[in-house]
Design an enzyme around this catalytic site. Structure first.
Site, PDB file in Angstrom:
ATOM      1  N   LYS A 111       0.823  -1.209   0.000  1.00 14.49           N
ATOM      2  CA  LYS A 111       0.000   0.000   0.000  1.00 14.49           C
ATOM      3  C   LYS A 111       0.862   1.266   0.000  1.00 14.49           C
ATOM      4  O   LYS A 111       0.479   2.273  -0.581  1.00 14.49           O
ATOM      5  CB  LYS A 111      -0.990  -0.001   1.171  1.00 14.49           C
ATOM      6  N   LYS A 195      -4.378  -9.013  -6.988  1.00 13.11           N
ATOM      7  CA  LYS A 195      -5.556  -9.264  -6.165  1.00 13.11           C
ATOM      8  C   LYS A 195      -6.655  -8.236  -6.476  1.00 13.11           C
ATOM      9  O   LYS A 195      -6.371  -7.067  -6.679  1.00 13.11           O
ATOM     10  CB  LYS A 195      -5.153  -9.120  -4.688  1.00 13.11           C
ATOM     11  N   LYS A 198     -10.989  -3.516  -3.154  1.00  8.31           N
ATOM     12  CA  LYS A 198     -12.002  -2.485  -3.273  1.00  8.31           C
ATOM     13  C   LYS A 198     -11.438  -1.077  -3.324  1.00  8.31           C
ATOM     14  O   LYS A 198     -12.046  -0.164  -3.864  1.00  8.31           O
ATOM     15  CB  LYS A 198     -13.060  -2.624  -2.172  1.00  8.31           C
TER      16      LYS A 198
HETATM   17  P1  ATP Z   1      -8.555  -2.640   0.554  1.00  6.80           P
HETATM   18  O1  ATP Z   1      -8.234  -2.388  -0.885  1.00  6.80           O
HETATM   19  O2  ATP Z   1      -9.099  -1.445   1.254  1.00  6.80           O
HETATM   20  O3  ATP Z   1      -7.436  -3.298   1.309  1.00  6.80           O
HETATM   21  P2  ATP Z   1      -9.843  -5.212   0.266  1.00  6.80           P
HETATM   22  O4  ATP Z   1     -10.749  -5.470  -0.890  1.00  6.80           O
HETATM   23  O5  ATP Z   1      -8.477  -5.808   0.235  1.00  6.80           O
HETATM   24  O6  ATP Z   1      -9.795  -3.649   0.510  1.00  6.80           O
HETATM   25  P3  ATP Z   1     -10.194  -5.724   3.101  1.00  6.80           P
HETATM   26  O7  ATP Z   1     -11.143  -4.877   3.872  1.00  6.80           O
HETATM   27  O8  ATP Z   1      -8.729  -5.439   3.187  1.00  6.80           O
HETATM   28  O9  ATP Z   1     -10.635  -5.710   1.560  1.00  6.80           O
HETATM   29  O10 ATP Z   1     -10.428  -7.231   3.487  1.00  6.80           O
HETATM   30  C1  ATP Z   1     -11.706  -7.752   3.861  1.00  6.80           C
HETATM   31  C2  ATP Z   1     -11.710  -9.246   3.734  1.00  6.80           C
HETATM   32  O11 ATP Z   1     -11.796  -9.629   2.353  1.00  6.80           O
HETATM   33  C3  ATP Z   1     -10.437  -9.922   4.253  1.00  6.80           C
HETATM   34  O12 ATP Z   1     -10.799 -11.133   4.881  1.00  6.80           O
HETATM   35  C4  ATP Z   1      -9.649 -10.186   3.012  1.00  6.80           C
HETATM   36  O13 ATP Z   1      -8.735 -11.238   3.173  1.00  6.80           O
HETATM   37  C5  ATP Z   1     -10.754 -10.526   2.021  1.00  6.80           C
HETATM   38  N1  ATP Z   1     -10.337 -10.236   0.642  1.00  6.80           N
HETATM   39  C6  ATP Z   1     -10.027  -9.016   0.137  1.00  6.80           C
HETATM   40  N2  ATP Z   1      -9.722  -9.094  -1.159  1.00  6.80           N
HETATM   41  C7  ATP Z   1      -9.830 -10.420  -1.490  1.00  6.80           C
HETATM   42  C8  ATP Z   1      -9.636 -11.155  -2.713  1.00  6.80           C
HETATM   43  N3  ATP Z   1      -9.274 -10.536  -3.844  1.00  6.80           N
HETATM   44  N4  ATP Z   1      -9.831 -12.485  -2.700  1.00  6.80           N
HETATM   45  C9  ATP Z   1     -10.211 -13.126  -1.551  1.00  6.80           C
HETATM   46  N5  ATP Z   1     -10.413 -12.491  -0.363  1.00  6.80           N
HETATM   47  C10 ATP Z   1     -10.230 -11.158  -0.339  1.00  6.80           C
HETATM   48 MG    MG Z   2      -7.085  -5.393   1.846  1.00  2.81          MG
END
Ligand code: ATP
Ligand code: MG
Length: 327
Positions: A111, A195, A198
């Site tokens: 990040k 990956k 969001k």
């Molecule tokens: P950010 O970009 O803000 O980090 P994010 O999409 O990575 O958002 P998080 O809030 O960090 O989401 O994670 C929430 C949950 O979703 C965690 O359990 C994380 O492991 C899972 N997760 C996030 N992205 C993925 C993905 N691409 N595949 C599977 N699990 C995911």
């Molecule tokens: Mg994340």
């Protein structure tokens, strides 16, 4: 009954990665474990975010939790910022961690790599794992269902718990991460090496609440290789493998079964099948989210959840304060 805890941060619109990697697991586990699921809104502040957007993301996240089937009668659903003990234990965890171990965290490196050379790195993103450790340890959680990206933070939480227990005597349960067998890392459709996230806008990110005509278009134009063979091979065929993972997670069929089923079918036919399954599932989800947002059940649920979570958190923090000499 063993206890399980997990959360998602309201940093942006939820993706299919969050759904498959996290939320779907929560639903499966709610009958088997005592579950706490929270909205990690303090974590959403670790990188700059607009207040209005944060509020909207929070409302959408709680609505999606409920629409997906999390039952507030069984699960304690709450907002992290409603329980002030998270921030307090977070500070104590920061005092018990080392700069070295925090700078080795992959999420921190990823990040902050995106912040330009002249940009400043907020301290919050550095101490993110210490707040996450507090989230978990406050509730004596045994299991933490997460996607692969968060596994390292749970490992660090284990280290911090063991360190604290050794130093001050047995205080915390040492938690274990649980990742789904299929779908622990859903990739971006336009960049299957990466990956799906969001908070990073990518044209290959599937958002749970977006217009489904757009979802379909993104799936039909997902990046693939050109040998036209439907086979699971993460290294050489990351695009097709990602689509197989998505289809397997949503239909419950194994990857092998799907490979058999689509043998000889072209990529076009296969993508259409993925699009149909994803769009059907999301259409139903979006219908329920709308219903929930039009009702006024959200505030009550969060208030009840905060009460239950605060009760547990207060007891634990008081124990910690006694051990370290603050009480
Ligand atoms: P950010 O970009 O803000 O980090 P994010 O999409 O990575 O958002 P998080 O809030 O960090 O989401 O994670 C929430 C949950 O979703 C965690 O359990 C994380 O492991 C899972 N997760 C996030 N992205 C993925 C993905 N691409 N595949 C599977 N699990 C995911
Ligand atoms: Mg994340």
């Amino acid at each position: 009954m063993k206890r399980m805890l997990s959360g998602i941060k309201p940093t942006g619109q939820l993706t299919l990665g969050n759904y498959i990697g996290a939320i779907k697991q929560f639903i499966e586990y709610q009958d088997e474990y005592e579950m706490l699921v929270f909205i990690a809104d303090l974590h959403a502040l670790t990188l700059p975010i607009d207040a209005k957007e944060l509020r909207k993301n929070t409302k959408d996240l709680i609505s999606v939790y409920l629409a997906c089937g999390l039952n507030p009668e069984k699960v304690t659903l709450f907002k992290q910022s409603d329980v002030h003990e998270h921030a307090e234990l977070g500070y104590i965890m920061a005092c018990n961690s080392y700069m070295g171990e925090l700078s080795r965290m992959t999420q921190y490196k990823d990040k902050t790599a995106r912040i330009s050379d002249h940009g400043s790195i907020p301290t919050g993103i550095f101490i993110y794992p210490t707040l996450m450790a507090a989230d978990i340890l406050l509730y004596d959680a045994d299991y933490i269902p997460v996607g692969l990206d968060q596994k390292q933070h749970v490992e660090l939480t284990r280290d911090l718990a063991i360190r604290f227990n050794n130093h001050y005597s047995e205080t915390f349960i040492v938690p274990e991460p649980i990742t789904p067998k299929t779908g622990a890392k859903i990739s971006s459709l336009s960049n299957p090496e990466k990956k799906m996230s969001k908070s990073e806008s990518e044209k290959g990110t599937l958002y749970l609440l977006e217009d489904l005509a757009i979802t379909r278009k993104k799936i039909m134009s997902a990046v693939t290789d050109c040998d036209n063979e439907i086979k699971y091979d993460m290294e050489h065929k990351p695009g097709i493998s990602n689509l197989l993972t998505i289809l397997s997670s949503l239909t419950g069929k194994s990857i092998d079964e799907l490979v058999q089923e689509y043998q000889g079918a072209g990529y076009g036919t296969f993508k259409k099948a993925v699009a149909d399954v994803v769009c059907n599932e999301l259409a139903e989800l979006q219908r329920k989210v709308k219903e929930i947002q039009e009702s006024n059940i959200i505030e009550n649920i969060l208030e009840e959840g905060a009460k239950k979570a605060s009760y547990l958190a207060r007891k634990k923090l008081s124990k910690v304060y006694r051990k370290i000499g603050l009480q």
